[in-house]
Design an enzyme around this catalytic site. Structure first.
Site, PDB file in Angstrom:
ATOM      1  N   GLU A 244       0.869  -1.173   0.000  1.00  0.00           N
ATOM      2  CA  GLU A 244       0.000   0.000   0.000  1.00  0.00           C
ATOM      3  C   GLU A 244       0.902   1.218   0.000  1.00  0.00           C
ATOM      4  O   GLU A 244       1.650   1.446   0.951  1.00  0.00           O
ATOM      5  CB  GLU A 244      -0.941   0.051   1.204  1.00  0.00           C
ATOM      6  CG  GLU A 244      -2.024   1.101   0.976  1.00  0.00           C
ATOM      7  CD  GLU A 244      -2.458   1.818   2.227  1.00  0.00           C
ATOM      8  OE1 GLU A 244      -2.578   3.064   2.173  1.00  0.00           O
ATOM      9  OE2 GLU A 244      -2.645   1.158   3.253  1.00  0.00           O
ATOM     10  N   CYS A 278      -2.838   8.246   4.191  1.00  0.00           N
ATOM     11  CA  CYS A 278      -2.711   7.872   2.782  1.00  0.00           C
ATOM     12  C   CYS A 278      -3.965   8.218   2.009  1.00  0.00           C
ATOM     13  O   CYS A 278      -3.895   8.602   0.844  1.00  0.00           O
ATOM     14  CB  CYS A 278      -2.405   6.388   2.661  1.00  0.00           C
ATOM     15  SG  CYS A 278      -3.718   5.316   3.256  1.00  0.00           S
TER      16      CYS A 278
END
Length: 509
Positions: A244, A278
């Site tokens: 990720e 994020c």
């Protein structure tokens, strides 16, 4: 929940280190760094313990995970105090992590047995009905997790819980900026009566490399550039990875949107955790007819934010001076190229790694604030003519983690959502996909590979699939073996070809 790479830290640490609160400079605690040479020994111990852990079965492991979830809930205050001391978070930001992990653990406790049960598969063709087909999910022995600093609880455990549920042992390498929270999480695992299938490796790059070299699967969360290096090193041993990585998440506000709701969401989505998330809102595209109203509402909300670490504040410190510097550089670049800062825009005088929440307008894609991951408390807002222009600009990015669309027409918003090149889209909300534990979380393009937690995928990703094909009957066995006559083999192959072609011939009509 990606964090940017630790570019200003050395490759390795030795002995012990002092961790300080970035908001105040106060000592948060001491950590003993792991010698990279010891990581192989730690992994070997985990590998030995994993066999018994896997043998407990899903039900047995679920009981242990349930006790751990209870421990996390009972020690939430202690964990959050340490989070604030180690990261400079506000109390509002620190309060989000433990509940999320308990939600994820609760979901897996209820579903892990079904997710890991062998799956029977039907025969593709009638003549293969003589076989029983089952797919088994067998855990990889040691999963290495390299976690970032922005969410020391969530980014460590949202992966570790799934791996432990699968029957793996976990070797966790937390960020060298936030090692103390990981020590507390490990203490809780052991205090809840769990076996020693969770261990830590504390340090920087050389320790990360050792974790990659000794694990059977790697989950990395961090920048796209570092993710590529992780994948490259893992490829030396053909170790599978899940990544990720960075994001530059867009929000689209259409002309029929609830402007106040969209503004509230944009401010929270951009400024939560000082923008160090994020899936934070990093750029907004607003249709021109509601642009002025939206900007005014955003400025109003930002001006009501209180800044400071701990209790009584909504907006905390950034992790360190390097992150502040990135934000400063992006803001200055925008201002130099013609943007205006309606709030913030300049670091306040005083101590601590704080940067004020900054709303930027008159922005475009020539500016870093619209194209590069800022990972800081900025909210650049761009005026667009219509939904088509918003989609085009939103997709004009190397990143594809998540996005959001605001509209009074849910069907229209969904039609826009499926045109966006990213792993998740929230309609009339932001970041909420993280709470949807049944859905996998992952990014497209430079934002990652594979998925993290969510659904059966969040457990099965840590397993190897094994197909077991068993006979239902001895009839037909050996029909195409060499010991049959050439005539019999020819008949068998002819029959197989005819039966296999039935489906294609029907589909071709």
């Amino acid at each position: 929940m990606t964090a940017t790479p630790d570019v200003h830290t050395p490759a390795s640490f030795t002995g012990t280190g002092t961790i300080r609160n970035p908001a105040t400079g106060d000592v948060a605690g001491e950590v003993r760094w792991t010698d990279p040479a010891d990581v192989a020994h730690i992994a070997a111990g985990l590998r030995a313990a994993q066999t018994e852990w896997a043998a407990r079965g899903a039900k047995g492991r679920a009981k242990v995970l349930a006790r751990y979830a209870v421990w996390l809930g009972e020690h939430r205050d202690e964990i959050e105090r340490l989070l604030i001391a180690e990261t400079g978070k506000s109390a509002v930001d620190a309060s989000q992590e433990v509940p999320l992990i308990i939600m994820i653990a609760s979901y897996y406790i209820k579903t892990m047995e079904q997710a890991l049960a062998p799956e029977t598969r039907p025969a593709a063709l009638p003549f293969m009905a003589i076989k029983k087909i089952a797919v088994h999910y067998r855990p990889r022995p040691v999963v290495g997790i390299i976690a970032p600093w922005n969410y020391p609880v969530a980014n460590a455990l949202m992966d570790a819980i799934g791996a432990l549920a699968a029957g793996c042992a976990v070797l966790l390498k937390p960020s060298e900026r936030t090692p103390l929270t990981a020590e507390l999480l490990l203490r809780g695992w052991l205090e809840s009566g769990a076996p020693e299938v969770l261990a830590l490796a504390q340090g920087a790059r050389e320790v990360s490399e050792a974790v990659i070299d000794t694990s059977d699967f790697i989950q990395f969360t961090g920048s796209s550039a570092t993710g590529a290096k992780v994948m490259e090193r893992a490829a030396r041993r053909l170790t599978p990875v899940s990544l990720e990585l960075g994001g530059k998440d867009p929000m689209i506000v259409l002309e029929d949107a609830d402007v106040d709701l969209a503004a509230h969401a944009a401010v929270w989505g951009a400024m939560f955790n000082a923008g160090q998330t994020c899936v934070s809102v990093e750029r907004v595209y607003v249709v021109d007819v509601v642009y002025d109203r939206f900007v005014a509402a955003v400025v109003r909300d930002v001006q009501n934010l209180s800044t400071g670490a701990g209790e009584g504040h909504a907006f905390g410190a950034m992790i360190d001076e390097s992150q502040v510097a990135v934000t400063e550089r992006h803001v200055q670049d925008a201002l130099t190229k013609g943007a205006r800062a309606l709030t913030g825009g300049r670091r306040p005088v005083g101590s601590g790694s704080f940067y004020p929440p900054t709303v930027l307008v008159d922005v475009d894609h020539s500016m870093m604030c619209m194209t590069e991951e800022t990972f800081g408390p900025t909210l650049p807002i761009m005026k667009v003519a219509d939904a088509a222009e918003a989609v085009r600009l939103a997709n004009d990015s190397p990143y594809g983690l998540s996005a959001s669309v605001f509209s009074g027409d849910a069907e229209r918003a969904e039609a826009v959502a499926v045109q966006l090149d990213c792993g998740a889209v929230n309609i009339n909300d932001v970041i909420s996909n993280l709470m949807c534990t049944t859905a996998p979380m992952g990014g497209w393009k430079s934002s990652g590979m594979g998925v993290r937690f969510g659904g059966a995928e969040g457990i099965r990703k840590f397993c190897r699939q094994e197909a077991v094909v068993a006979p239902r009957t001895n009839v037909g066995a050996g029909g195409n073996y060499y010991n049959n006559s050439l005539r019999a083999l020819k008949r068998m192959n002819s029959m197989m070809t005819k039966m296999a072609l039935i489906g294609p011939k029907r589909a071709a009509k």
